[in-house]
Motif scaffolding. Structure first.
Motif, PDB file in Angstrom:
ATOM      1  N   VAL A   1      -7.196 -44.347   5.396  1.00  0.00           N
ATOM      2  CA  VAL A   1      -8.044 -42.948   5.016  1.00  0.00           C
ATOM      3  C   VAL A   1      -9.373 -42.386   5.068  1.00  0.00           C
ATOM      4  O   VAL A   1      -9.359 -42.492   3.749  1.00  0.00           O
ATOM      5  CB  VAL A   1      -6.235 -41.555   4.675  1.00  0.00           C
ATOM      6  CG1 VAL A   1      -7.280 -40.262   4.725  1.00  0.00           C
ATOM      7  CG2 VAL A   1      -5.520 -41.997   5.121  1.00  0.00           C
TER       8      VAL A   1
ATOM      9  N   GLN B   1      -1.730 -47.731   5.387  1.00  0.00           N
ATOM     10  CA  GLN B   1      -2.506 -46.355   5.474  1.00  0.00           C
ATOM     11  C   GLN B   1      -3.786 -46.533   5.237  1.00  0.00           C
ATOM     12  O   GLN B   1      -4.330 -46.967   3.729  1.00  0.00           O
ATOM     13  CB  GLN B   1      -1.913 -45.451   5.314  1.00  0.00           C
ATOM     14  CG  GLN B   1      -0.489 -44.908   6.513  1.00  0.00           C
ATOM     15  CD  GLN B   1      -0.274 -43.304   6.228  1.00  0.00           C
ATOM     16  OE1 GLN B   1      -0.831 -42.944   5.251  1.00  0.00           O
ATOM     17  NE2 GLN B   1      -0.320 -42.795   7.028  1.00  0.00           N
TER      18      GLN B   1
ATOM     19  N   GLY C   1      -9.608 -47.053   9.207  1.00  0.00           N
ATOM     20  CA  GLY C   1      -9.619 -45.877   9.260  1.00  0.00           C
ATOM     21  C   GLY C   1      -9.323 -45.223  10.968  1.00  0.00           C
ATOM     22  O   GLY C   1      -9.874 -45.566  11.636  1.00  0.00           O
TER      23      GLY C   1
END
Length: 121
Positions: free
Chosen positions: A5, A3, A112
């Protein structure tokens, strides 16, 4: 799973400052280059700044002297310090990280979701 972010966007007056953050997490063996891009409606995504794992940086001409990209390799995090913001800097800012998930695997680009930066009085 990896991920990426971003955070830190918002509304700022012309001449103001913002600091964007981007953290990568999950199955990460190593990260190569990290970069910030921006995009406005109807335009192509533009490369703003890059930083290598060793800390070498590059900037697009329009932000040189105003923006600073930095990173912490231990925290898999990259920042973009934006000073002297102009209305033309308003955009959705995206973080990209070149990540290798395991030894021997190739690096892949992870993006992101973007963070909105608005510059207006």
């Amino acid at each position: 799973q990896v991920q990426v972010v971003e955070s830190g966007g918002g509304l700022v007056q012309p001449g103001g400052s913002l600091r964007l953050s981007c953290a990568a997490s999950g199955s990460i063996f190593s990260i190569n280059d990290m970069a910030w891009y921006r995009q406005t409606p109807g335009k192509q995504r533009e490369l703003v700044a890059t930083i290598t794992a060793g800390g070498f940086t590059t900037y697009t001409d329009s932000v040189k002297g105003r923006f600073t990209i930095s990173r912490n390799n231990a925290r898999n995090t990259v920042w973009l310090q934006m000073n002297s913001l102009k209305p033309e800097d308003a955009a959705v800012y995206y973080c990209k990280a070149e990540i290798r998930e395991t030894w021997g695997r190739p690096f892949n680009d992870y993006w992101g979701q973007g963070t909105q930066v608005a510059v207006s009085s």
